[in-house]
Design a protein around this motif. Structure first.
Motif, PDB file in Angstrom:
ATOM      1  N   ALA A  88     104.962  50.023 -16.942  1.00 39.86           N
ATOM      2  CA  ALA A  88     104.252  49.322 -18.009  1.00 39.86           C
ATOM      3  C   ALA A  88     102.791  49.167 -17.615  1.00 39.86           C
ATOM      4  N   PRO A  89     101.911  48.907 -18.581  1.00 40.05           N
ATOM      5  CA  PRO A  89     100.512  48.658 -18.243  1.00 40.05           C
ATOM      6  C   PRO A  89     100.390  47.416 -17.353  1.00 40.05           C
ATOM      7  N   GLY A  90      99.381  47.421 -16.507  1.00 41.65           N
ATOM      8  CA  GLY A  90      99.165  46.267 -15.636  1.00 41.65           C
ATOM      9  C   GLY A  90      98.806  46.693 -14.231  1.00 41.65           C
ATOM     10  N   ARG A  91      98.833  45.732 -13.344  1.00 42.74           N
ATOM     11  CA  ARG A  91      98.427  45.971 -11.961  1.00 42.74           C
ATOM     12  C   ARG A  91      99.625  45.857 -11.026  1.00 42.74           C
ATOM     13  N   MET A  92      99.433  46.349  -9.813  1.00 42.87           N
ATOM     14  CA  MET A  92     100.452  46.267  -8.776  1.00 42.87           C
ATOM     15  C   MET A  92     100.346  44.927  -8.065  1.00 42.87           C
ATOM     16  N   GLY A  93     101.476  44.281  -7.818  1.00 40.63           N
ATOM     17  CA  GLY A  93     101.490  43.085  -6.998  1.00 40.63           C
ATOM     18  C   GLY A  93     101.220  43.430  -5.547  1.00 40.63           C
ATOM     19  N   LEU A  94     100.414  42.608  -4.883  1.00 42.84           N
ATOM     20  CA  LEU A  94     100.034  42.853  -3.492  1.00 42.84           C
ATOM     21  C   LEU A  94     100.332  41.625  -2.646  1.00 42.84           C
ATOM     22  N   TYR A  95     100.503  41.875  -1.350  1.00 43.49           N
ATOM     23  CA  TYR A  95     100.417  40.754  -0.417  1.00 43.49           C
ATOM     24  C   TYR A  95      99.816  41.232   0.888  1.00 43.49           C
ATOM     25  N   PHE A  96      99.144  40.301   1.554  1.00 44.26           N
ATOM     26  CA  PHE A  96      98.447  40.602   2.804  1.00 44.26           C
ATOM     27  C   PHE A  96      99.149  39.828   3.919  1.00 44.26           C
ATOM     28  N   LEU A  97      99.587  40.549   4.940  1.00 45.81           N
ATOM     29  CA  LEU A  97     100.278  39.939   6.067  1.00 45.81           C
ATOM     30  C   LEU A  97      99.418  40.055   7.312  1.00 45.81           C
ATOM     31  N   THR A  98      99.061  38.910   7.870  1.00 42.50           N
ATOM     32  CA  THR A  98      98.414  38.884   9.181  1.00 42.50           C
ATOM     33  C   THR A  98      99.492  38.607  10.214  1.00 42.50           C
ATOM     34  N   PRO A  99      99.908  39.623  10.982  1.00 35.66           N
ATOM     35  CA  PRO A  99     100.999  39.416  11.933  1.00 35.66           C
ATOM     36  C   PRO A  99     100.619  38.408  13.015  1.00 35.66           C
ATOM     37  N   GLY A 100     101.573  37.611  13.408  1.00 38.43           N
ATOM     38  CA  GLY A 100     101.333  36.635  14.462  1.00 38.43           C
ATOM     39  C   GLY A 100     101.332  37.265  15.839  1.00 38.43           C
ATOM     40  N   ALA A 101     100.903  36.490  16.814  1.00 41.77           N
ATOM     41  CA  ALA A 101     100.902  36.926  18.207  1.00 41.77           C
ATOM     42  C   ALA A 101     100.860  35.691  19.105  1.00 41.77           C
ATOM     43  N   VAL A 102     101.595  35.740  20.193  1.00 45.99           N
ATOM     44  CA  VAL A 102     101.654  34.669  21.186  1.00 45.99           C
ATOM     45  C   VAL A 102     102.058  33.364  20.486  1.00 45.99           C
ATOM     46  N   ARG A 103     101.134  32.384  20.353  1.00 47.85           N
ATOM     47  CA  ARG A 103     101.456  31.107  19.700  1.00 47.85           C
ATOM     48  C   ARG A 103     100.938  31.046  18.257  1.00 47.85           C
ATOM     49  N   ARG A 104     100.388  32.139  17.761  1.00 50.06           N
ATOM     50  CA  ARG A 104      99.848  32.166  16.398  1.00 50.06           C
ATOM     51  C   ARG A 104     100.878  32.752  15.449  1.00 50.06           C
ATOM     52  N   PRO A 105     101.337  31.976  14.457  1.00 48.45           N
ATOM     53  CA  PRO A 105     102.349  32.502  13.537  1.00 48.45           C
ATOM     54  C   PRO A 105     101.757  33.500  12.550  1.00 48.45           C
ATOM     55  N   SER A 106     102.620  34.308  11.972  1.00 45.52           N
ATOM     56  CA  SER A 106     102.180  35.218  10.918  1.00 45.52           C
ATOM     57  C   SER A 106     101.778  34.422   9.683  1.00 45.52           C
ATOM     58  N   GLU A 107     100.905  35.023   8.888  1.00 48.48           N
ATOM     59  CA  GLU A 107     100.405  34.348   7.685  1.00 48.48           C
ATOM     60  C   GLU A 107     100.433  35.327   6.513  1.00 48.48           C
ATOM     61  N   VAL A 108     100.950  34.858   5.361  1.00 44.69           N
ATOM     62  CA  VAL A 108     101.035  35.686   4.161  1.00 44.69           C
ATOM     63  C   VAL A 108     100.063  35.169   3.119  1.00 44.69           C
ATOM     64  N   LEU A 109      99.320  36.084   2.513  1.00 47.12           N
ATOM     65  CA  LEU A 109      98.433  35.784   1.400  1.00 47.12           C
ATOM     66  C   LEU A 109      98.887  36.627   0.210  1.00 47.12           C
ATOM     67  N   TYR A 110      99.311  35.964  -0.887  1.00 50.10           N
ATOM     68  CA  TYR A 110      99.784  36.679  -2.067  1.00 50.10           C
ATOM     69  C   TYR A 110      98.635  36.998  -3.014  1.00 50.10           C
ATOM     70  N   ASP A 111      98.726  38.176  -3.624  1.00 48.71           N
ATOM     71  CA  ASP A 111      97.811  38.566  -4.697  1.00 48.71           C
ATOM     72  C   ASP A 111      98.662  39.295  -5.738  1.00 48.71           C
ATOM     73  N   ARG A 112      99.485  38.531  -6.440  1.00 52.40           N
ATOM     74  CA  ARG A 112     100.425  39.146  -7.372  1.00 52.40           C
ATOM     75  C   ARG A 112     100.349  38.544  -8.773  1.00 52.40           C
ATOM     76  N   ALA A 113      99.470  37.574  -8.986  1.00 51.87           N
ATOM     77  CA  ALA A 113      99.313  36.989 -10.313  1.00 51.87           C
ATOM     78  C   ALA A 113      98.848  38.058 -11.292  1.00 51.87           C
ATOM     79  N   GLY A 114      99.470  38.087 -12.464  1.00 52.29           N
ATOM     80  CA  GLY A 114      99.069  39.036 -13.492  1.00 52.29           C
ATOM     81  C   GLY A 114      99.557  40.449 -13.270  1.00 52.29           C
TER      82      GLY A 114
END
Length: 348
Positions: A88-114
């Motif tokens: 259908a017409p429209g855009r692709m849903g995206l997400y950005f994953l910053t993988p964690g390391a040592v004591r830093r957890p992974s972080e997800v940023l969504y870009d899927r609106a619309g």
């Protein structure tokens, strides 16, 4: 090894996304490079099931452009039936994953609106026709979290599956960041989905949310038993609950165990459990829960005993932690090998 008595076709329904990740151990946009991979909870399950040898299909709405076609082609190349996918017409849903390391957890940023899925999924399918020829439907709590259209679609599809006699596998997959973006009703909507499920991949936190209560025993195993008893009482169709328990020393050093709680004939709860597997040097845990769900579902679809299905699911989850990306690409034979004690020598 138990003789397989395979069931019918399995339909997985949900939004497919493109995942972008920086180079290993980098923060997002620390350097210009990003790696793009397809993913999404239900697509992850479809790919894993197909790799195991089950006839799995994927139903979603993708944008009618090169990104949507590439996402379709990626699941198809792993053996997933992509014919239910709607463009259908429209855009692709995206997400950005910053993988964690040592004591830093992974972080997800969504870009899927619309996205094409978010905007059009409620009216893209004839639910009854979509379910023709399937024995199982796999859905998750991600779909209703995407907005009003996703909520309507998820509930209507589950209700149609119940009427049609299609067995429902439900994964809680609570996504707080998505629910916070609109005025939805997580307990009510997720509870409607759970009401149709035969198998639920969920833990005490999921059931506390939908049942609007608390399970406060300090022992996590006891909390899960209390939650299972409450869920079986609230949802008469529900027969099995499976979940993992994760202990983390760091991002890369983790232990994973699993439990399956089954409705007993006398109204009690029957518990099946696994020993923990210890994982040092975790590569990527995203998709691990989907790998577990697909492994357990494959075992149930195959007619295996609960213990065997649970062991297979945990082994599949463990293997997923060894590869980057959302998809778990191991075959059933490779998961079987991981269930044993074959050591870690090179296989020649």
């Amino acid at each position: 090894m138990t003789q397989t008595k395979s069931g019918g076709r399995i339909l997985c329904f949900g939004e497919m996304l493109l995942r972008f990740s920086p180079n290993q151990n980098e923060l997002l946009l620390q350097s210009p490079a990003l790696t793009a991979r397809p993913g999404g909870a239900e697509a992850n399950v479809a790919v894993a099931l197909a790799r195991f040898g089950a006839p799995a299909a994927m139903a979603t709405v993708l944008p009618d452009n090169a990104l949507g076609q590439a996402a379709r082609d990626e699941v198809r190349r792993y053996g997933v039936d992509a014919s239910p996918i709607v463009f259908a017409p429209g855009r692709m849903g995206l997400y950005f994953l910053t993988p964690g390391a040592v004591r830093r957890p992974s972080e997800v940023l969504y870009d899927r609106a619309g996205s094409a899925f978010v905007e059009r999924v409620a009216d893209a399918f004839d639910w009854d026709a979509l379910l023709n020829g399937y024995e199982w439907l796999h859905v998750s709590g991600v779909t209703p979290a995407t907005g009003p259209n996703g909520s309507r679609a998820a509930v209507e599809l589950v209700e149609a599956a119940v009427k049609k006699g299609v067995r429902i596998s439900y994964d809680g997959n609570f996504r707080g960041k998505l629910w916070e973006q609109w005025a939805g009703d997580p307990p009510g909507t997720l509870g409607q989905m759970l009401a149709g499920a035969e198998v639920a991949f969920a833990d005490d936190r999921d059931f506390a949310l939908v049942l609007k209560t608390k399970f406060e025993d300090p022992d996590p195993h006891a909390r899960r038993r209390l939650a299972a008893a409450a869920a079986f009482d609230a949802y008469p169709r529900l027969q099995r609950i499976a979940c993992t328990l994760r202990v983390q020393e760091s991002v890369a050093d983790q232990a994973l165990s699993a439990v399956m709680l089954t409705r007993g004939p006398d109204g009690g709860v029957i518990e099946t459990a696994t020993d923990a597997i210890h994982m040092t040097g975790v590569v990527d845990r995203v998709g691990g829960g989907d790998a577990f769900a697909s492994g357990v579902l494959f075992g149930l679809w195959s007619g295996w005993p609960d213990q065997e299905a649970l062991d297979f699911g945990l082994a599949a989850a463990g293997l997923k932690h060894s590869v980057p990306g959302d998809f778990n690409l191991f075959t059933a034979a490779e998961v079987r090998a991981a269930m044993g004690d074959g050591g870690f020598d090179i296989r020649r």
